[in-house]
Structure formats: structure tokens, C-alpha cells
Write a protein that holds these residues in place. Structure first.
Motif, PDB file in Angstrom:
ATOM      1  N   VAL A 123     -24.082  33.095  -2.684  1.00 13.46           N
ATOM      2  CA  VAL A 123     -23.132  34.171  -3.021  1.00 13.46           C
ATOM      3  C   VAL A 123     -21.930  33.631  -3.799  1.00 13.46           C
ATOM      4  O   VAL A 123     -21.017  34.391  -4.110  1.00 13.46           O
ATOM      5  CB  VAL A 123     -22.645  34.960  -1.777  1.00 13.46           C
ATOM      6  N   GLY A 124     -21.938  32.343  -4.104  1.00 18.60           N
ATOM      7  CA  GLY A 124     -20.875  31.790  -4.947  1.00 18.60           C
ATOM      8  C   GLY A 124     -19.571  31.555  -4.215  1.00 18.60           C
ATOM      9  O   GLY A 124     -18.499  31.765  -4.766  1.00 18.60           O
ATOM     10  N   LEU A 125     -19.656  31.105  -2.971  1.00 20.08           N
ATOM     11  CA  LEU A 125     -18.429  30.810  -2.233  1.00 20.08           C
ATOM     12  C   LEU A 125     -18.282  29.311  -1.961  1.00 20.08           C
ATOM     13  O   LEU A 125     -17.456  28.905  -1.139  1.00 20.08           O
ATOM     14  CB  LEU A 125     -18.407  31.566  -0.902  1.00 20.08           C
ATOM     15  N   SER A 145     -18.658  38.813   3.584  1.00 19.01           N
ATOM     16  CA  SER A 145     -19.167  39.795   4.544  1.00 19.01           C
ATOM     17  C   SER A 145     -20.630  40.134   4.226  1.00 19.01           C
ATOM     18  O   SER A 145     -21.428  40.395   5.117  1.00 19.01           O
ATOM     19  CB  SER A 145     -18.262  41.027   4.614  1.00 19.01           C
ATOM     20  N   LEU A 146     -20.979  40.067   2.936  1.00 14.63           N
ATOM     21  CA  LEU A 146     -22.382  40.266   2.558  1.00 14.63           C
ATOM     22  C   LEU A 146     -23.235  39.123   3.110  1.00 14.63           C
ATOM     23  O   LEU A 146     -24.298  39.339   3.696  1.00 14.63           O
ATOM     24  CB  LEU A 146     -22.484  40.313   1.028  1.00 14.63           C
ATOM     25  N   LEU A 174     -19.896  42.015  -8.581  1.00 10.52           N
ATOM     26  CA  LEU A 174     -20.470  42.102  -7.236  1.00 10.52           C
ATOM     27  C   LEU A 174     -21.730  42.964  -7.220  1.00 10.52           C
ATOM     28  O   LEU A 174     -22.696  42.653  -6.529  1.00 10.52           O
ATOM     29  CB  LEU A 174     -19.438  42.660  -6.251  1.00 10.52           C
ATOM     30  N   GLU A 175     -21.713  44.035  -8.020  1.00 10.90           N
ATOM     31  CA  GLU A 175     -22.897  44.911  -8.073  1.00 10.90           C
ATOM     32  C   GLU A 175     -24.107  44.150  -8.589  1.00 10.90           C
ATOM     33  O   GLU A 175     -25.196  44.227  -8.022  1.00 10.90           O
ATOM     34  CB  GLU A 175     -22.614  46.121  -8.974  1.00 10.90           C
ATOM     35  N   ASN A 176     -23.890  43.392  -9.670  1.00 11.33           N
ATOM     36  CA  ASN A 176     -24.996  42.590 -10.213  1.00 11.33           C
ATOM     37  C   ASN A 176     -25.475  41.564  -9.200  1.00 11.33           C
ATOM     38  O   ASN A 176     -26.679  41.326  -9.052  1.00 11.33           O
ATOM     39  CB  ASN A 176     -24.548  41.870 -11.484  1.00 11.33           C
ATOM     40  N   GLN A 177     -24.508  40.966  -8.507  1.00 15.81           N
ATOM     41  CA  GLN A 177     -24.859  39.951  -7.519  1.00 15.81           C
ATOM     42  C   GLN A 177     -25.685  40.565  -6.383  1.00 15.81           C
ATOM     43  O   GLN A 177     -26.641  39.957  -5.906  1.00 15.81           O
ATOM     44  CB  GLN A 177     -23.572  39.366  -6.955  1.00 15.81           C
ATOM     45  N   TRP A 182     -30.790  41.104  -3.643  1.00 14.44           N
ATOM     46  CA  TRP A 182     -31.729  42.056  -3.041  1.00 14.44           C
ATOM     47  C   TRP A 182     -33.115  41.929  -3.668  1.00 14.44           C
ATOM     48  O   TRP A 182     -34.139  42.055  -2.986  1.00 14.44           O
ATOM     49  CB  TRP A 182     -31.189  43.466  -3.200  1.00 14.44           C
ATOM     50  N   GLY A 183     -33.147  41.649  -4.977  1.00  7.82           N
ATOM     51  CA  GLY A 183     -34.402  41.634  -5.730  1.00  7.82           C
ATOM     52  C   GLY A 183     -35.462  40.773  -5.067  1.00  7.82           C
ATOM     53  O   GLY A 183     -35.226  39.615  -4.753  1.00  7.82           O
TER      54      GLY A 183
END
Lengths: 286, 275
Positions: A123-125, A145-146, A174-177, A182-183
Motif C-alpha cells: 500500500v506504499g507505506l 486502515s485499508l 487511492l481509488e486507483n490503488q 482488489w484486482g
């Protein structure tokens, strides 16, 4: 695809101070396994109430919910619930927050850590593992949180306006991520938003909710190809056509919701005036 | 960073100089009474520039008295008694406060019923309970522990209760959906979210525990710092009184510093400091 979640005749009435408020009425929705389903509606239409019901945090006044063909009773721990507020535990670091689902499932410490680190990278953190939530930006907290939800791999994700609190640019990223994460997982996502563009760009189907009492007004398939880029897709002709079609339904409900709001405010004002009158009478007694 | 530490050094130097200045002034003022007389025709103004050491003693005298006290072993003896009373009182009061706060915090109806009664006892000046505690516990160490404990109890109790009531229900819901049972929710959400509140109770409670112990000793005893104070005052020994006050001041300051440091470390997630 079989149905993952089936909602039958769900309604919800809140009672407060002897006043009744019908929040939801007669909701029948089938969520298919592996689909990305969005619910859009004006504010106050009971979208969050519906997700709380599916999560088992609220009981519906009437109707029933089944998950994988089984009737839901009590808290629904088979789902992941991502709310508008990130609800990270402020005394835990990013990694400790993400690990909590595994902690509750008694996963060993080393296993927890390695899984958390993997997800943190995805998630890039990376680099923020040991930061506390108040040291992260809004977008980072959202990602944390995701990750906290994804780590225990629930096959259904309920998302309640997850990106409404972050700025517009971060939101697109974030939407793209989310789509990337999910994909290919085959997970089912039920996504609530008041942003029609967001709903269309992410979803397989979009349900328009009516103003209060909330109910499913129209169900729209979004035949846009995947993988999608949520930014570029907004310039796609089909997207614009779909948007125009659904907006007509939504606009009407938004208008009604505004009327309801004005009415509620007027009622409140009347109440206040009545209250003023009684106190005035008391003060001017003999 | 360098600039900042330089600033701190400068500030501390200024503070120390200020303190030395105060002590010097005190030393100079103390002496045979003398007045500066100014004749203003209508009346004469007499400004005292020396005050009898009987009233205000002087720093050099106080320091030598401190050394005397330390050498004779009296200081260690009396100070350790006061600190013992304070610590035991604090531990008893704080643990009762936390347990009862938690217990009542989870029982909303009961809490509503007993609230006015707890409030009534809380409003009582706790020191007024001292005569009762003398009846119950005698004039020994127990009585001082009891006074310190009851003061600390209320501070910690009310803070714990406040903490429980301010737990964010959404946090609880989210963790519940993740699959936590009641015990895990208590341990992982409710308990940690009350920590800052409990800590505030501790922070208030520690100096008050010291106050409780010393006041208890002032009322009736034959040992402890409070006793020493009464003793010196009885002998009209101002330097002795100041020496004891000075020690108490140092103890209280150290305690406050320790608590602040502990808070900064434990509550760093609230401060937004990089860990």
C-alpha cells in the motif's frame, strides 16, 4: 456468479424521543460474488445505516441478511469494514495497527510482522511502519486502515465513503490503488459514496439510493472494461454517457433530500420557538 | 537543532543566574533591622532594608542547617518516612481508583444512581477526614497513608471514569467487526484509550499524595517531614523550617519532572513526536 450477500425486505426505523424516523425501507439487493458494487445517494439517505446493518452492528427493524447462503446473526466478522473515519488505534504504530486482525486470530508474532511488512509495502507505506497515526497524512492513514482490513483477507469489503475525507488528488490515487489491490482477488466490495464519478469509475454495478427513507431506486450496470484507470476513464465517452444517465435519477433524489433537510430545519426552528414561548410564559407569571 | 540546544543552554544559564540573584538578595536583606529614612516634610517614610533573621532566616544559615540535618541522619530518617507514606498512599489510592473507575464505568445505571453520593464525598475537604482517620488508624504511619490514599483515590477514580466514558464507540465497533471478543476489546481498545486519562489522574495525584502525607504529619505524629516542620516551628527555628520546606520543594519538583518525562515517553502517540 452466485450471490454473496442477499438483502431481503430490509427496513430500519429509529426511535428517538418518541419520534420515529424511517431510515431505510424495503431494501432488496443481491451482491454477486466478486463484484464491485457501489451505492450512491444523497446525504442522509441511510447508506451508512445499511452498511452498519450488514456489518451486524445494527439490527434491521424488518428483513433479513444472508451471507454465503447463511442467515446473519450478530456481528458479521467475515467482512472487512472500512469507515469514513480511519479509526486507527492512536496508541499503536502503523504496523501494530495493521497487525491487529492477526493478533485477534492468534497468529504468531513473527508471522504477523512479516505479513504486515508485506502489506505495508504494497500500500506504499514503507518507512512509516513505526509512526503513530497522528504522524501520518490523511491519505496514509486511509491506506493503513485499508491494509489493516486486507491483512486478514475478508472476502467481502464494506467501504463507507472511505475517501471522502481526503483531498481530491489523493483521492484519485487511492481509488486507483484500491482497484489494483482488489484486482484478481475475487473479493466482493460494497462501496458507499455520494460521488457518482467515483462510483462509476470503480464499480461493476451502481445502485442509486432514494432520499429518506432510503431504498434502491435504480440498479445500473457499468460495462466499462477493466483494468481501469480511474482518472483517464472519466474522459471516456461511454463513461460520460453512463454518468448522464444515472445523474438524472440521482439529481431528483438529491433535490428531495435538500427539501427534507429544509423541512427538518424548519421543524427544528418551530420547536425552538415553542420552547422559547413556554419559558417566556413562565418568566412572566404573577 | 544546534540553534535549539544553544537556546536551551542560554535559557538555563539565565534561570540559574536568576536563582542566585534571588538568594543573594535574600542574604542581603536578612540582618539587624535597619531603615532607610526619607524626609518628605509632611511625614517621614521608613523603608526597611534589613529584616530580622528571626522572620526570614537567610540562605547561608538554611544551607548549613541542611548539612547538619543530612549529617545527623535525621533528614534521611524523616524524609524516608514521608516518602514511604506518600508512595504507599498513592499506590493504594490509585489502584482503588482505577479498579472502581473501571467497574463503575462499565455499569451505566449503577453509576447514575451512586453518582451524587460519590460527588458528595468528593466535595468534602479530604483533610477534614483526618480526625476520623486518627480514630480509626491511630496517629502512626497508617493515618497519613489513609489521607494520601483518599485524596489520590478521587483524582484517579474520576479520571478513569471519564476515560471509560470517552472511549470512541466507533473504535470499539471496528475492532469488534475485525473479530475481537469482549475481553480483547477491553484489553486492546478500552484500556489503552483510558491511559491518558489515568495518567492525568496520576499526574495530579502524585503531588497531592505528598500534600496528604505532610498534612497528616502536621496534625499528629512523632516522625516525618511534617513532624520536623512542627518541631522547628515550636522551637522558633526559622532556618530549620525553611530547610525542611526546601527539601519538600526539591522532592515535589523531582516528582513533577519524573512524571512529565514519563508522560512524554508513554503518551508520545498523542504528541505527534517522531518516535
Amino acid at each position: 456468479m452466485p450471490d454473496k450477500i442477499v438483502l431481503r425486505n430490509i427496513s430500519k426505523v429509529f426511535t428517538r424521543d418518541e419520534r420515529e424516523l424511517q431510515a431505510l425501507i424495503d431494501i432488496n439487493i443481491d451482491v454477486k460474488e466478486g463484484e464491485f458494487l457501489s451505492i450512491v445517494g444523497p446525504s442522509g439517505c441511510g447508506k451508512s445505516t445499511l452498511l452498519n446493518i450488514i456489518a451486524g452492528l445494527l439490527r434491521p427493524t424488518t428483513g433479513e441478511i444472508s451471507l454465503d447462503g447463511q442467515l446473519l446473526k450478530g456481528i458479521n466478522t467475515k467482512i472487512g469494514y472500512i469507515t469514513q473515519k480511519d479509526n486507527l488505534l492512536p496508541w499503536r504504530t502503523t504496523r501494530e495497527n495493521i497487525e491487529i486482525g492477526l493478533e485477534i486470530r492468534d497468529v504468531s508474532k513473527s508471522e504477523r510482522k512479516s505479513q504486515a511488512i508485506k502489506l505495508i509495502n504494497r500500500v506504499g507505506l514503507a518507512g512509516f511502519e513505526d509512526h503513530f497515526p497522528n504522524e501520518l497524512s490523511g491519505g496514509m492513514r486511509k491506506r493503513a486502515s485499508l491494509a489493516r482490513t486486507l491483512i486478514y483477507n475478508p472476502d467481502v469489503l464494506l467501504m463507507d465513503e472511505p475517501f471522502s475525507a481526503v483531498d481530491a488528488q489523493t483521492r484519485l490515487i487511492l481509488e486507483n490503488q484500491l482497484l489494483e489491490l482488489w484486482g484478481g482477488t475475487g473479493n466482493t466490495i460494497l462501496f458507499v459514496t455520494h460521488d457518482l464519478e467515483e462510483a462509476i469509475s470503480l464499480s461493476d454495478r451502481v445502485i442509486v439510493f432514494s432520499a429518506r427513507p432510503g431504498t434502491a431506486k435504480t440498479v445500473n450496470s457499468i460495462p466499462l472494461v477493466r483494468p481501469r484507470d480511474t482518472i483517464k476513464i472519466r474522459f471516456n465517452e461511454d463513461f460520460i454517457k453512463i454518468y448522464g444517465g444515472i445523474w438524472k435519477d440521482l439529481e431528483e433524489e438529491v433535490g428531495k433530500a435538500e427539501e427534507l433537510k429544509t423541512k427538518a430545519e424548519l421543524e427544528k426552528m418551530e420547536c425552538d420557538q415553542e420552547g422559547f414561548r413556554t419559558s417566556f410564559d413562565e418568566n412572566t407569571g404573577p | 537543532m544546534k540553534e535549539k540546544s544553544k537556546g536551551i543552554i542560554k535559557l538555563n544559564t539565565q534561570r540559574i543566574l536568576f536563582g542566585i540573584g534571588l538568594l543573594l538578595l535574600w542574604e542581603l536583606i536578612s540582618g539587624e533591622p535597619a531603615y532607610l529614612t526619607v524626609d518628605l516634610k509632611v511625614f517621614t517614610l521608613r523603608i526597611p532594608y534589613h529584616i530580622e533573621p528571626f522572620w526570614i532566616s537567610c540562605p547561608s544559615e538554611i544551607i548549613s542547617r541542611l548539612f547538619e540535618l543530612a549529617k545527623s541522619g535525621q533528614l534521611t530518617f524523616h524524609l524516608s518516612i514521608t516518602i514511604f507514606e506518600m508512595i504507599v498512599g498513592f499506590i493504594i489510592g490509585a489502584s482503588l481508583g482505577i479498579s472502581l473507575g473501571f467497574w463503575l464505568g462499565r455499569k451505566a445505571t449503577l453509576a447514575k444512581i451512586v453518582d451524587p453520593y460519590i460527588m458528595a464525598v468528593y466535595s468534602l475537604p479530604k483533610i477534614a477526614l483526618a480526625p476520623l482517620f486518627i480514630l480509626w488508624f491511630g496517629i502512626g504511619v497508617d493515618m497519613k497513608i489513609a489521607i494520601a490514599a483518599i485524596i489520590v483515590f478521587f483524582l484517579v477514580f474520576y479520571n478513569t471514569l471519564g476515560g471509560i466514558r470517552s472511549v470512541d464507540p466507533e473504535l470499539v465497533d471496528v475492532i469488534r467487526v475485525i473479530g475481537a471478543n469482549e475481553r480483547e476489546i477491553l484489553r486492546k481498545v478500552i484500556l489503552p484509550s483510558t491511559y491518558p486519562w489515568i495518567f492525568t489522574g496520576f499526574k495530579l495525584g502524585i503531588p497531592y499524595a505528598l500534600i496528604g502525607a505532610v498534612v497528616g504529619e502536621l496534625i499528629a505524629t512523632n516522625k516525618g517531614m511534617g513532624y520536623l516542620l512542627m518541631e522547628y516551628s515550636g522551637w522558633f527555628d526559622t532556618s530549620g523550617v525553611f530547610a525542611v520546606l526546601f527539601v519538600l520543594m526539591i522532592v515535589a519538583t523531582i516528582l513533577n519532572l519524573a512524571v512529565n518525562h514519563a508522560e512524554e515517553y508513554l503518551m508520545r502517540w498523542r504528541m505527534g513526536l517522531p518516535s
